[in-house]
Design a protein around this motif. Sequence first.
Motif, mmCIF file in Angstrom:
data_model
loop_
_atom_site.group_PDB
_atom_site.id
_atom_site.type_symbol
_atom_site.label_atom_id
_atom_site.label_comp_id
_atom_site.label_asym_id
_atom_site.label_seq_id
_atom_site.Cartn_x
_atom_site.Cartn_y
_atom_site.Cartn_z
ATOM 1 N N GLU A 120 -59.924 -1.425 3.632
ATOM 2 C CA GLU A 120 -59.326 -2.683 3.194
ATOM 3 C C GLU A 120 -60.460 -3.683 2.955
ATOM 4 O OE1 GLU A 120 -54.919 -3.137 4.881
ATOM 5 O OE2 GLU A 120 -56.441 -3.362 6.442
ATOM 6 N N GLN A 121 -60.726 -3.950 1.693
ATOM 7 C CA GLN A 121 -61.830 -4.832 1.329
ATOM 8 C C GLN A 121 -61.457 -5.552 0.045
ATOM 9 O OE1 GLN A 121 -64.508 -4.387 -1.337
ATOM 10 N NE2 GLN A 121 -62.883 -3.231 -2.347
ATOM 11 N N PRO A 122 -62.088 -6.708 -0.220
ATOM 12 C CA PRO A 122 -63.085 -7.418 0.577
ATOM 13 C C PRO A 122 -62.462 -8.147 1.768
ATOM 14 C CG PRO A 122 -62.559 -8.700 -1.363
ATOM 15 C CD PRO A 122 -61.812 -7.389 -1.503
ATOM 16 N N VAL A 123 -63.303 -8.891 2.514
ATOM 17 C CA VAL A 123 -62.814 -9.710 3.621
ATOM 18 C C VAL A 123 -61.662 -10.586 3.127
ATOM 19 C CG1 VAL A 123 -63.431 -11.630 5.154
ATOM 20 C CG2 VAL A 123 -65.031 -9.723 4.820
ATOM 21 N N THR A 135 -68.255 -14.960 -4.004
ATOM 22 C CA THR A 135 -67.910 -15.598 -5.276
ATOM 23 C C THR A 135 -68.071 -14.652 -6.456
ATOM 24 O OG1 THR A 135 -70.172 -16.432 -5.563
ATOM 25 C CG2 THR A 135 -68.607 -17.862 -4.417
ATOM 26 N N ASN A 136 -68.625 -13.457 -6.206
ATOM 27 C CA ASN A 136 -68.835 -12.530 -7.319
ATOM 28 C C ASN A 136 -68.888 -11.096 -6.803
ATOM 29 O OD1 ASN A 136 -71.630 -11.869 -6.534
ATOM 30 N ND2 ASN A 136 -72.103 -13.965 -7.210
ATOM 31 N N GLU A 137 -68.981 -10.156 -7.747
ATOM 32 C CA GLU A 137 -68.938 -8.737 -7.407
ATOM 33 C C GLU A 137 -70.221 -8.246 -6.738
ATOM 34 O OE1 GLU A 137 -66.394 -6.653 -7.653
ATOM 35 O OE2 GLU A 137 -65.076 -8.202 -8.471
ATOM 36 N N ASP A 138 -71.343 -8.867 -7.039
ATOM 37 C CA ASP A 138 -72.584 -8.464 -6.363
ATOM 38 C C ASP A 138 -72.497 -8.736 -4.867
ATOM 39 O OD1 ASP A 138 -73.944 -7.562 -8.671
ATOM 40 O OD2 ASP A 138 -74.392 -9.631 -9.225
ATOM 41 N N GLU A 139 -71.910 -9.875 -4.511
ATOM 42 C CA GLU A 139 -71.744 -10.194 -3.089
ATOM 43 C C GLU A 139 -70.735 -9.265 -2.439
ATOM 44 O OE1 GLU A 139 -72.776 -14.978 -3.520
ATOM 45 O OE2 GLU A 139 -70.694 -14.314 -3.395
ATOM 46 N N LEU A 140 -69.669 -8.912 -3.167
ATOM 47 C CA LEU A 140 -68.708 -7.937 -2.646
ATOM 48 C C LEU A 140 -69.398 -6.614 -2.364
ATOM 49 C CD1 LEU A 140 -65.121 -7.142 -3.767
ATOM 50 C CD2 LEU A 140 -66.821 -5.329 -3.929
#
Length: 465
Positions: A120-123, A135-140
């Motif tokens: 179960e992701q993201p937070v 705020t974006n997919e790189d951080e995810l």
Amino acid sequence: MLPSRPRLLNNIVNNYNATEFYVDGNSIPLINFDVGPSWSGLLPISSAPNETRKLFFWFFPPGPEGSLDDLIFWTNGGPGCSSLEGLLQENGPFSWSYGQANATVNQWSWTNISSMLFVEQPVGTGFSQGTPNITNEDELAEQLIGFFQQFLEVFSELKGKNFYLTGESYAGTYVPYIASHIFANSSALDLKLKGFWVSDPSLSFDVVQEEIPAVSFVNKYEHVFSFNQSFLEFLNNRAVECNYADYFAKHVLYPPKGLLPLPGTSTEADPGCDLWDTVFDAALLVNPAFNIYRIFDTWPILWDVLGFPGSFPQTQVSPLYFDREDVKRAIHAPLDVDWTECSNIDVFVRGDYSLPPAFTVLPSVIEQSERAVIVHGLADFILIAEGTRIVIQNMTWNGLQGFQTPILNDTFIVDGMGALGNMHQERGLTYVEVDLSGHMVPQFSPKAAFQIAQWLLGFRESPSA
């Protein structure tokens, strides 16, 4: 030489670090058969001692016929929708789909192919803990890779396995960015990323995957929508005015003649050209049970233990299955979380700022993967297969733009069932369309999905029989 299956399982069972996550397959509430051993719970997204952000996972080792060499990761989309939906209603070892009185053994479980890890992701999704801050997919991707690192420290027996990223819907955005991050940081994760699968994926702008093909979709399924002739005429006229009607004839060519243009003045529908919503509103008037995820559904709306059997959440039973206290205790989930299939909060702070993957990372991820799979159910209205064709024909990978020969030249055949759609393969990309399937292909056409997944892991010579 590979360890025997009992030895592999015994290693995990006897792994002291994994003990707290063990789930007794005979003691899962309301499941009246032995699911077998599994492990679930919360793990942090980093090794920092003060880390409060944690993701919920459920890991299943392979069944008797499954590979010991491979690990499949599965995520649902949303963003913010739980991967426990995929586990319970798509490709997990037990199935409790719409309208079922009880759970049943899933004969097309992907655990018959490989180990599976549902996260179960993201937070902010499902049972996960902490405050969303991406705020974006790189951080995810960074947070998920951090979770994978913690997971492998607990389940060290899985280090070095072949790894496959899979998911559906908004996971079409998640998965390419996650894969790109792993390929770019290969030393960060002790797994061998071999390929990916995305089904009914969000790969581009909604105007491409919903608006342009919406009226064409209605005309194809005219007798399902049952609109009167005057409304059909209105839709077709508006499609002409919005530059949707002849888009395929002009631009979706094999091979392409150049980059495919947007039909309007921006990446969103021009004023008066949001025809997807126009169709949806009208479809609900004709058929109040109209399901954007599978257009063939009619009254009665089937009950769903997860509370989301159609276009809208509908709670016919309370608590929902994963919100039951006995279920939470059995799978080591936090008791103080009110579980819902899709999150009621934003899992991206102020939305996802990343560009769609077709314009950024997807081409290079296809090039770096041993096998790359895009699947689409043809009865899906929320994301339409013709829109995915536009995405592919506008994308350049391995030196050429789009497919060079038409998708319809190849038939997708399922063992024992016959022709069930279209299939095309070029330059490392496999694209499959599945007739009669809605948005969740492993749920609505499980045997077809299983067969494609077998090919993804290299257990078949072709996705088609």
